[in-house]
Motif scaffolding. Structure first.
Motif, mmCIF file in Angstrom:
data_model
loop_
_atom_site.group_PDB
_atom_site.id
_atom_site.type_symbol
_atom_site.label_atom_id
_atom_site.label_comp_id
_atom_site.label_asym_id
_atom_site.label_seq_id
_atom_site.Cartn_x
_atom_site.Cartn_y
_atom_site.Cartn_z
ATOM 1 N N ILE A 69 0.853 -1.193 0.000
ATOM 2 C CA ILE A 69 0.000 0.000 0.000
ATOM 3 C C ILE A 69 0.884 1.236 0.000
ATOM 4 O O ILE A 69 1.833 1.332 0.785
ATOM 5 C CB ILE A 69 -0.923 0.006 1.234
ATOM 6 N N ILE A 70 0.597 2.169 -0.918
ATOM 7 C CA ILE A 70 1.282 3.464 -0.931
ATOM 8 C C ILE A 70 0.553 4.337 0.083
ATOM 9 O O ILE A 70 -0.570 4.795 -0.162
ATOM 10 C CB ILE A 70 1.239 4.102 -2.333
ATOM 11 N N PRO A 71 1.134 4.565 1.251
ATOM 12 C CA PRO A 71 0.376 5.135 2.377
ATOM 13 C C PRO A 71 -0.133 6.542 2.157
ATOM 14 O O PRO A 71 -1.237 6.879 2.589
ATOM 15 C CB PRO A 71 1.385 5.084 3.537
ATOM 16 N N ASN A 72 0.653 7.410 1.486
ATOM 17 C CA ASN A 72 0.222 8.801 1.365
ATOM 18 C C ASN A 72 -0.844 9.009 0.297
ATOM 19 O O ASN A 72 -1.415 10.085 0.179
ATOM 20 C CB ASN A 72 1.427 9.712 1.080
ATOM 21 N N GLN A 73 -1.108 7.979 -0.498
ATOM 22 C CA GLN A 73 -2.116 8.114 -1.547
ATOM 23 C C GLN A 73 -3.222 7.073 -1.460
ATOM 24 O O GLN A 73 -4.170 7.111 -2.238
ATOM 25 C CB GLN A 73 -1.452 8.009 -2.927
ATOM 26 N N GLN A 74 -3.075 6.107 -0.543
ATOM 27 C CA GLN A 74 -4.058 5.032 -0.435
ATOM 28 C C GLN A 74 -4.223 4.300 -1.763
ATOM 29 O O GLN A 74 -5.342 4.031 -2.227
ATOM 30 C CB GLN A 74 -5.398 5.578 0.053
ATOM 31 N N ILE A 75 -3.073 3.982 -2.373
ATOM 32 C CA ILE A 75 -3.057 3.184 -3.596
ATOM 33 C C ILE A 75 -2.580 1.787 -3.258
ATOM 34 O O ILE A 75 -1.593 1.607 -2.548
ATOM 35 C CB ILE A 75 -2.149 3.828 -4.669
ATOM 36 N N LEU A 76 -3.276 0.797 -3.798
ATOM 37 C CA LEU A 76 -2.918 -0.601 -3.595
ATOM 38 C C LEU A 76 -2.116 -1.084 -4.795
ATOM 39 O O LEU A 76 -2.472 -0.814 -5.944
ATOM 40 C CB LEU A 76 -4.185 -1.434 -3.432
ATOM 41 N N VAL A 77 -1.029 -1.798 -4.521
ATOM 42 C CA VAL A 77 -0.158 -2.339 -5.565
ATOM 43 C C VAL A 77 -0.173 -3.854 -5.459
ATOM 44 O O VAL A 77 -0.036 -4.412 -4.371
ATOM 45 C CB VAL A 77 1.288 -1.823 -5.402
ATOM 46 N N SER A 78 -0.307 -4.540 -6.595
ATOM 47 C CA SER A 78 -0.289 -6.005 -6.593
ATOM 48 C C SER A 78 0.630 -6.520 -7.695
ATOM 49 O O SER A 78 0.673 -5.977 -8.797
ATOM 50 C CB SER A 78 -1.703 -6.563 -6.797
ATOM 51 N N GLY A 79 1.394 -7.580 -7.386
ATOM 52 C CA GLY A 79 2.287 -8.207 -8.352
ATOM 53 C C GLY A 79 1.882 -9.644 -8.572
ATOM 54 O O GLY A 79 1.495 -10.346 -7.626
ATOM 55 N N SER A 80 1.991 -10.120 -9.807
ATOM 56 C CA SER A 80 1.383 -11.400 -10.151
ATOM 57 C C SER A 80 2.296 -12.306 -10.976
ATOM 58 O O SER A 80 3.289 -11.851 -11.577
ATOM 59 C CB SER A 80 0.091 -11.142 -10.936
ATOM 60 N N GLU A 81 1.912 -13.586 -11.021
ATOM 61 C CA GLU A 81 2.568 -14.558 -11.895
ATOM 62 C C GLU A 81 2.365 -14.216 -13.365
ATOM 63 O O GLU A 81 3.050 -14.768 -14.230
ATOM 64 C CB GLU A 81 2.006 -15.960 -11.622
ATOM 65 N N ASP A 82 1.416 -13.314 -13.683
ATOM 66 C CA ASP A 82 1.193 -12.924 -15.076
ATOM 67 C C ASP A 82 2.185 -11.873 -15.555
ATOM 68 O O ASP A 82 2.004 -11.277 -16.622
ATOM 69 C CB ASP A 82 -0.255 -12.456 -15.285
ATOM 70 N N ASN A 83 3.261 -11.643 -14.757
ATOM 71 C CA ASN A 83 4.380 -10.724 -15.089
ATOM 72 C C ASN A 83 4.035 -9.252 -14.901
ATOM 73 O O ASN A 83 4.875 -8.395 -15.204
ATOM 74 C CB ASN A 83 4.886 -10.913 -16.534
ATOM 75 N N SER A 84 2.841 -8.943 -14.424
ATOM 76 C CA SER A 84 2.419 -7.546 -14.353
ATOM 77 C C SER A 84 2.272 -7.053 -12.917
ATOM 78 O O SER A 84 2.169 -7.839 -11.972
ATOM 79 C CB SER A 84 1.084 -7.355 -15.086
ATOM 80 N N ILE A 85 2.274 -5.721 -12.794
ATOM 81 C CA ILE A 85 1.969 -5.021 -11.545
ATOM 82 C C ILE A 85 0.751 -4.163 -11.820
ATOM 83 O O ILE A 85 0.700 -3.434 -12.822
ATOM 84 C CB ILE A 85 3.143 -4.126 -11.112
ATOM 85 N N LYS A 86 -0.231 -4.245 -10.956
ATOM 86 C CA LYS A 86 -1.426 -3.415 -11.131
ATOM 87 C C LYS A 86 -1.585 -2.488 -9.931
ATOM 88 O O LYS A 86 -1.227 -2.836 -8.798
ATOM 89 C CB LYS A 86 -2.680 -4.277 -11.305
ATOM 90 N N LEU A 87 -2.134 -1.301 -10.193
ATOM 91 C CA LEU A 87 -2.385 -0.307 -9.158
ATOM 92 C C LEU A 87 -3.880 -0.034 -9.079
ATOM 93 O O LEU A 87 -4.559 0.076 -10.115
ATOM 94 C CB LEU A 87 -1.625 0.987 -9.442
ATOM 95 N N TRP A 88 -4.360 0.091 -7.840
ATOM 96 C CA TRP A 88 -5.792 0.248 -7.593
ATOM 97 C C TRP A 88 -6.009 1.335 -6.543
ATOM 98 O O TRP A 88 -5.169 1.544 -5.679
ATOM 99 C CB TRP A 88 -6.394 -1.052 -7.039
ATOM 100 N N ASP A 89 -7.148 1.993 -6.613
ATOM 101 C CA ASP A 89 -7.544 2.934 -5.572
ATOM 102 C C ASP A 89 -8.059 2.119 -4.389
ATOM 103 O O ASP A 89 -9.055 1.396 -4.501
ATOM 104 C CB ASP A 89 -8.638 3.876 -6.085
ATOM 105 N N LEU A 90 -7.373 2.217 -3.248
ATOM 106 C CA LEU A 90 -7.715 1.380 -2.104
ATOM 107 C C LEU A 90 -9.102 1.697 -1.550
ATOM 108 O O LEU A 90 -9.817 0.809 -1.092
ATOM 109 C CB LEU A 90 -6.661 1.543 -1.004
ATOM 110 N N ALA A 91 -9.489 2.962 -1.597
ATOM 111 C CA ALA A 91 -10.776 3.368 -1.020
ATOM 112 C C ALA A 91 -11.964 2.874 -1.839
ATOM 113 O O ALA A 91 -12.981 2.449 -1.281
ATOM 114 C CB ALA A 91 -10.831 4.884 -0.884
#
Length: 426
Positions: A228-250
Motif C-alpha cells: 500500500i502506498i500510504p500517502n495516496q491510499q493506492i494498492l499495488v499487486s504483483g502477479s505470476e502474469d508478469n504484471s503489476i497493477k495499481l488500484w484505488d484502495l478506497a
C-alpha cells in the motif's frame, strides 16, 4: 547537611538482616554499594548473588548520570541475565547516547521460542502484525485468514472467501484495512475493525460478520505480493502474469498496469516517501518505477531503471526507513544491498545456504532480518554487515515472518506446519 550519593538511602539494601552492619563496608547502600554488588563476577556467583546484582541495576537508576553509566557498563557483564536486565532498563531512555548504545548492542542473543502452535496440515505463506502490536494475521494453503492474539496465539476470528491458497497479506498503516491475494487471482479487501476490541472477548468467543469490503479481479494468474502506498491510499499487486497493477484502495477502482518484467513478479516494496515502487521478479531483475505525487496524476508505465546482479529469482525486498538502501533477497541464496538513488550495488550478504524467502528492516534502519529455505532466521547489522544471530528450531523451510513494530516479538511460519513466536522472556 551535604547530599552524598555514596550514603545509604531509604531504598538501599543492607546486608545482614537484624545483625548490626560491620564497619568494614558490608553496608551495601548508596552508589558505592551498588558498584560493589555489580562488581562481582556473576558468571561464578550463586543465583542469590545474581539476584542481588539485578536489584543493584534497578537501584542504580536512582543515582542520575553516574548510576546510568553503571547500567550501560552492565551490557558487557559476563552474565547474560545481567545483560538482559540492563538492556530492558535502558529501553525507555530516548537520550541520543543511550539510543546509540542500544543500536550497537545485539539483543537477539536473548531471543528464544516463546511458544509454537500447529497449523495442522496447512502451511502459512503470509503473516502480518497490526501496528499496535496486539494481533497477528496469517494466511496459507487452507484458504483461511486467521486473526490471533499475538501474546498467546488465541484465535480471535477468521475471514473466509478465497478459493485458493493465500500467498500475501498487507495491512494499512492505521491497521484498519487488510488486503489479501493468492492463487485464485483475486485481491480481497477486508475491514479488520470487525474484529472489535479483542481484549473484551471471552476465551471462547469469536467475532461474527464476514468483514469483506470488496473483491478485485484483473490479474490472470496467482497474486504473489501486495503493498500500500500510504500517502495516496493506492494498492499495488504483483502477479505470476508478469504484471503489476495499481488500484484505488478506497474505491477499488483500477488505475494502471505496469509491464516490463519478463517473468512473474515475486515481490514489491514502496519507499517511505511514497515516490518509488520497487519490484523483484523471477526474471532475476529488480525494477524501479516512479509514482505520481497525487493519486489523480497519470502513472508512468515505464521503469526508471533496472538492477541486475542476482542469478535467480528475486523473492523479497525491503527498504531502509531513510529510503536510501534497498535490500533484495533471492533464490540464489544471497542478500544484496543497493544504493537506491543510483542503483549501485553496495554489498552482498552471504550466510544462508537456501533461498531467501522473506526480509524486514528494523525501524531504526540498523538491522535486517531474513528467513530461508535453510530453516533459519538470520539477523544482520547493516552498518557492519555482520551476522548478529541465527534462530533455529523449525523443522522445515521457513516461508515467512513478521516483526512487531517495537522489534519484538518475531513470528515465523514454516513448511513444518507450525507458527513460532520468538522474543525475550520477561
Amino acid at each position: 547537611m551535604s547530599n552524598n550519593l555514596n550514603q545509604p538511602k531509604a531504598y538501599d539494601v543492607v546486608l545482614g538482616g537484624q545483625t548490626p552492619a560491620p564497619v568494614n563496608g558490608a553496608v551495601l547502600g548508596g552508589l558505592l554499594g551498588v558498584k560493589r554488588r555489580l562488581a562481582r563476577n556473576s558468571s561464578k556467583d550463586s543465583p542469590y548473588l545474581i539476584e542481588q546484582q539485578l536489584d543493584a541495576l534497578k537501584e542504580a537508576l536512582n543515582y542520575g548520570a553516574e548510576g546510568l553509566e553503571l547500567v550501560i557498563e552492565a551490557l558487557n557483564d559476563a552474565s547474560l541475565q545481567v545483560q538482559r536486565t540492563a538492556y530492558s532498563l535502558l529501553q525507555d531512555y530516548q537520550e541520543p547516547r543511550i539510543v546509540q548504545v542500544l543500536q550497537e548492542y545485539n539483543p537477539y542473543q536473548f531471543f528464544q521460542c516463546l511458544y509454537k502452535y500447529s497449523t495442522r496440515k496447512s502451511t502459512t505463506y503470509a503473516i502480518a502484525i497490526t501496528p499496535d502490536g496486539q494481533m497477528m494475521v496469517s494466511g496459507g494453503n487452507d484458504r483461511i485468514i486467521t486473526v490471533r492474539n499475538l501474546g498467546n496465539g488465541r484465535i480471535i476470528r477468521t475471514f473466509t472467501g478465497h478459493t485458493g491458497s493465500i500467498y500475501t497479506l498487507c495491512l494499512s498503516p492505521d491497521g484498519k484495512t487488510l488486503v489479501s491475494g493468492g492463487r485464485d487471482t483475486t485481491l480481497k479487501v477486508w475491514n479488520l475493525n470487525t474484529v472489535g476490541n479483542y481484549k473484551s472477548l471471552s476465551p471462547t468467543s469469536r467475532v461474527i460478520g464476514d468483514g469483506l469490503i470488496y473483491t478485485l479481479t484483473g490479474h490472470s494468474e496467482s497474486i504473489n505480493c501486495v503493498a500500500i502506498i500510504p500517502n495516496q491510499q493506492i494498492l499495488v499487486s504483483g502477479s505470476e502474469d508478469n504484471s503489476i497493477k495499481l488500484w484505488d484502495l478506497a474505491t477499488g477502482e483500477y488505475l494502471a498496469t505496469l509491464e516490463g518484467h519478463e517473468a512473474a513478479v515475486k515481490s514489491v516494496a514502496i519507499t517511505p516517501d511514497g515516490q518509488l515502487l520497487v519490484s523483484g521478479s523471477a526474471d532475476n531483475a529488480i525494477k524501479l518505477w516512479q509514482l505520481p505525487d497525487n493519486a489523480g496524476e497519470a502513472i508512468c508505465p515505464d521503469p526508471i531503471y533496472t538492477l541486475t546482479g542476482h542469478t535467480d529469482w528475486v523473492k523479497c525486498l525491503a527498504i531502509t526507513p531513510d529510503g536510501q538502501t534497498l535490500a533484495s533477497g533471492s533464490q540464489d541464496k544471497t542478500i544484496k544491498l543497493w544504493q537506491l538513488d543510483t542503483g549501485e550495488l553496495k554489498s552482498t550478504l552471504v550466510g544462508h545456504w537456501g533461498e531467501v524467502n522473506c526480509m524486514a528492516i528494523s525501524p531504526d534502519g540498523q538491522r535486517l532480518t531474513s528467513c530461508s529455505w535453510d530453516e533459519t532466521i538470520r539477523l544482520w547489522h547493516l552498518g557492519t554487515l555482520k551476522q548478529l544471530h541465527s534462530l533455529s528450531g523449525h523443522e522445515g523451510a521457513i516461508a515467512c515472518f513478521a516483526i512487531s513494530p517495537d522489534g519484538q516479538p518475531l513470528v515465523s511460519s514454516s513448511w513444518d506446519h507450525t507458527i513460532r513466536l520468538w522474543g525475550m522472556n520477561d
